[in-house]
Each structure stands twice: as C-alpha cells, then as structure tokens.
Scaffold this motif. Sequence first.
Motif, PDB file in Angstrom:
ATOM      1  N   HIS A 497      -7.584 -25.983  61.595  1.00 23.60           N
ATOM      2  CA  HIS A 497      -7.786 -27.339  62.081  1.00 23.60           C
ATOM      3  C   HIS A 497      -7.069 -27.627  63.395  1.00 23.60           C
ATOM      4  N   ASN A 500      -8.643 -27.905  67.666  1.00 24.82           N
ATOM      5  CA  ASN A 500      -9.636 -28.958  67.863  1.00 24.82           C
ATOM      6  C   ASN A 500      -9.681 -29.372  69.334  1.00 24.82           C
ATOM      7  N   THR A 542     -15.456 -27.368  67.065  1.00 25.92           N
ATOM      8  CA  THR A 542     -14.533 -28.119  66.213  1.00 25.92           C
ATOM      9  C   THR A 542     -14.025 -29.255  67.074  1.00 25.92           C
ATOM     10  N   GLN A 593     -14.811 -28.369  58.482  1.00 29.95           N
ATOM     11  CA  GLN A 593     -13.707 -29.007  59.190  1.00 29.95           C
ATOM     12  C   GLN A 593     -14.191 -29.968  60.268  1.00 29.95           C
ATOM     13  N   TYR A 594     -15.445 -29.871  60.688  1.00 33.40           N
ATOM     14  CA  TYR A 594     -15.977 -30.858  61.639  1.00 33.40           C
ATOM     15  C   TYR A 594     -17.390 -31.238  61.243  1.00 33.40           C
ATOM     16  N   TRP A 619     -23.251 -27.698  61.867  1.00 39.22           N
ATOM     17  CA  TRP A 619     -22.095 -27.940  61.014  1.00 39.22           C
ATOM     18  C   TRP A 619     -22.487 -27.726  59.556  1.00 39.22           C
TER      19      TRP A 619
END
Length: 665
Positions: A497, A500, A542, A593-594, A619
């Motif tokens: 994460h 980003n 991301t 995560q996105y 995604w």
Amino acid sequence: MRHLRHLWPLVGFVLVACGSGDDGTTTTTTTATTYTVGGSVAGLAGSGVQLELDINGEPPGFGQTMTVAADGTFTFTRTVANTDSWLVRVFLDPLAPRQDCDVGNASGSNPTANVTSVQVSCITEPFIGGTVTGLAGSGLSLRLFLNAFGASTDLGVSSDGAFTFPIPVLTTAQWHVAVAAQPVSPAQTCVVAGGSGSNTTSDVSTVQVICSTDTGLACGAENGTVVTHSTNVVASEVWAGNGTVHLVANPINIVAPAQVVIQPCAIVKLASGAGIDVRGDATGTGTAVLSALGTDPATGFVTFQSVDGTPTPSWGRLRGFNANSLITLQNTVISGGGNVGGSQLNAVISMNGSGALPDPTLTVNNVKISAPAGVGIYFSDAAFTAGSDILEIDDQSDAMLAMPAMALGSVPTNLTSIRRTVNEQIKVVENANIFDNLTITTPVPIHFKTDSVHVGGLAPTFVPNVTLTLEAGVVLMFERASTAPTLVGFGDVGQTHDKNAALVVHGTALNPVVFTSALALPLIPGGTPPAPGDWAGLWLITSNGSQIDHAVIEYAGGDAGIGPLNCGPIDPSIHQQARHVAPLLVGDGTDQQYVPPAGLVTNTVFSNNTGNFAIDSVWEAAVFGPALNATNTFGGGAKFCTQSKNLIVGGCVVAGVDQSGCLVP
C-alpha cells in the motif's frame, strides 16, 4: 392519457398498459418517471447566457439549449428519466459586455425529483490597461498575451497617458503585457512593469510602460569606461554600473567563497565563446554567487551581450556549476549566447544541482532573454528559487526551458514570449519521473519525450504517497522516444500500500488540463499532424486519492504492451480478452488495494483517441463497477467499449456464466 400528462407535466408519470399476449398471458410495459432540470443564474449582465442540457453523455452541441436573459430561475423543457445521467454546461457566454459563466452543481444521475439546484454564476470579463510615461517617439505598440498559446491583441500608443486594450480577457486567463514595437524618431526603449496577472475579476489600470530615449547616458548606453575581466574571481567584487562596460575576454570562473555583484546599468560584453562559470564548493558548503542586481526595468537594468552588441549566439553562457553555485538576475536583459558546442542544448543559462531533488539555484525577477543559440535556460538537477517571477524568452531555437520533471513546479507563473512559435514549450530532460509531491501551475506546454513516465516514490528519497497536482490550464504533451508510445503510470503493480501515487487535476470549464500529443500544440506548419495513438495514455495503477476534473485526454490509446487482468470482452481476432489499450487505465488487476470511486473522472473530454476502450477497468473488486462515464464526453475511437468490466474476486464467472464484456458500451 394526454389529459393525465397535461395535469402533471413536470413530475412525470408511470404508465402501465395491460393486455393479453398471443398465448393468453398478460404483458406489462413500464415508462420511466421523468423530471425537469433547472436552477438559478446570478451576476448576468450581458446579452444572455446560453445553456445546454446533455443526457447520458451527449457531446457538446447535441443536447437541448436555452437562453437565459436575466438573473433568476430557469428550467429546461427537456426532461430526464430516473435512470438517466445529466449535465448542464455553458454553450455560449454572454456578450455586451462579455462575461464568463460557470456552472455549479452541474451534473447528476438517477433523479428522484425535479432538479432545481443548478447554479450558474457570471462574471464580467475585465479590461487590461495602465499608463505610459516618457514617450517621445512614434510607433510604440503594446501586445496583450493570453496564456501560452491564447489570442494576442496589439494596441498602438502615440503619447503619454492612460491606455486600455480594446478586448477584455477571460477571468480565468493568465495575461501578460509586452512591448511589440519600440518607438522611433527618436529611438526609445520602453519596458513594462506590473504587466502580468491571472484570475482577474475586475478591470486593471496599473500596468506601467516606461520609455527612455536611447541617447546620452540612459541605462543601456556606455559611459566610456571599460573594465576587462580575464582571470578567475577568487575574492568578492562589485562591478560598477552607470554605463560601465565589463569586457569578459575569455571564459572565467567565480570561485567560492567569492561573490560578484553587478550594479544597475552595467553592460557586460562577452567575447566569442566566453562565459562566466559560478563554482561553489564541490564537497563543502562554500557558495559562489553571481548577482546582477538591476533596480528598474527601464532606468536600472543590467545587460549581458556579445562584444559587438548584436543579438547573436557568439558568446558562451552563464553557468552554475553545482548546488553551491547561485545566480540571481533581476531587471536583467540577456542577448544572444549559448555558443557552447551543443552542451545542455546550447542554453545561455545552465544550472546544475547535485541532489536527488532539484536544488533551487537560480533566481529571476523581471528577466528577458533574447535569441539564445538553443534553449533559454537548462536545469540539471536544479530549479528556480521560490521567489522567481516574470521571465520572458524570445527567438530561441529550442524550447524556452529544459529541466527534469521534478523541477516543473518551480517554473515562474509569468513565463512568457513575445513571439509564439513551436519552441514555446518546456522540454523535460534527463529525468522524466516524478518521485515526490509536485504541483504544476504553468500554462506553457510541457513536452515529455520518453517511452514512459513513472509517478511514485523511489529511492533514495522514497515518499510513501506521492501526489501530482495539475492546476487549470496545464498542458502535458507526449512524444515517443523510440518505438513504444509513452505511458504515464501512477503507483506500482502488485506492490504494498505504501507505493501509492495520486493524480489530482484541477481544471475548469474554460481552462481545462490537457493531456495530448507533442504534435498537437501548436501544429507545426508542414509537419506531421497529431493522430490517435501518438501516446499510450494514463495508467492509475495504485492511485488512491486521485481526482480528475475538467480535463481533455486526446490522441492517446497507443499500445504500450502491458498485460494486467480484467473481465473485458473477447477479441475474436486473437481469441482471448482484448488487449489493454486505452487512453485511461485504472487499477493493477491483481488485488483490491485500489478500487476507484465513481467520481474519479468528471467533466472530462476524451477526444481523437484509439484503442480497445476509452477507460480500461483493470482493478479487482467484489462486484463489477463502478462506471466512470457520468459527466464525461467520449468522442469515439474505442473498438469495443467505452469502459471494460473490471476483474472480480474469483474470476469473471457469476453463477456459472462468464460475464466478461463491457461495463459501459
């Protein structure tokens, strides 16, 4: 039923028709409920504003238009269904006086009642003017520029006193006043002070044009004293002004801790190939400084020029050697220069830093550079200081500026040129990647020539969450460096994460942020025109925190050869899912995560693109969606879909059926 419609014309109704089918069964048809769209107008002073209501992504000019003649409420006669999306835009701004109108609460979807919340606000476009003093000759012409490639207006001035350009400027525009032609009989030099501004909402009368006659010891004239500089400067010096000529006969260095201060009205003449190197300590902290400290743009400026006084590139350059090498130029005129054998694009000023992030080493305030051999200023790991403002670069044979991407946030707001050519651009050199937070405000087009641009934290200055912010009017142009079209990626595929990178676009209806081909602005006469697929597009990999509003994405959709996952349609030509070719790709296709919000992209125009999709959903989420098409305009070019389906947990099969295909046709 006509009577029923007449009784409730604004609310709409549900029509249920019952009857028997061929097999005796009863059929039911339902008509969607419809509602009106309207709101209020404030500040209207012109001849009326023309508004347009578009439904379900209709492009400009295809919706219903109506004219509102005065402040107050309005309602379109066209209705929208409870399943529709809608958008209100300004189709034509008012005239007499000219105004700029903007729309608030401009869009929505799936209404459940009549819409009355649209807010249209209008501001009268301001006029730009000021005063002229000291004018004795004839032929003075002033020019008003709007943005980097906007319209220009010339105004002839014959005497001292007030002046006003005849055409107002957009309230959102950046504007700049310059001298287009100097007076003759007698010959004079006129300069402009306070001649730039932006986001102007009222008339301007503070621009000053100051003229002086080119005789006697007026600033720029020689007083007969010549001082020759042919050896390195190792102790601080003051170079006298008031018409003193300082002859630099060969290349010289200013060596730390020396400082050279050049006084107002000094004239620095450099021989062929000669230049001034500012050399701060390479290993310590000692600085070397060159300061040209003009005090006034008309009566106290410093001049750098060739020995013979002609605007040719025969002399070398002013160079800052490293991060401890500082140059300050204020109220300074630089003519010619850049004869350095191709080094650093033949720039007349070159600044070199030594850190991962660009070092702020050059200060400019009211500086004019004319006819350099190549670019005006070249930065290598260096940048402008925070206080820099008002820089004019004319008649360069290459870009106005050349710099790494991380220096773009330092560009002075008032960067202008009196002659608009294809070279009125900023060229990104050495490092096109963005690895720390960066805000770009300049409207001068920025030219990337590379196969890829990466936005995201990198060693050694790793930043967990990087944000690239683009303000209204920014133009990014992309050109492939070799065989692959340029792809701009935000974040990283399959990373944690903390990798980003967000893209935040603050465009406006009148001044959008533009992502385009390097061949598009401006079109080179006789050159290759821009074409769909000139560059690949934007990939928000991301990218939590991204928001794109009022942008234009054009001439993209080239195949960059990437391979994430989605649940898009099958391409029969290859018997597998269609390749990931689109001007906008969202997600990395490997985890959750996105997942973008539904409002990721708003009020944005996709134009002259190619590829399999306009938006490629790569995604992964628990369900299909969200759709990203609301309020945006799609100009065609997508082979299969406006938006593909994203990957869902467990694959693309739902209840035993493969659901691969288009989320938005």
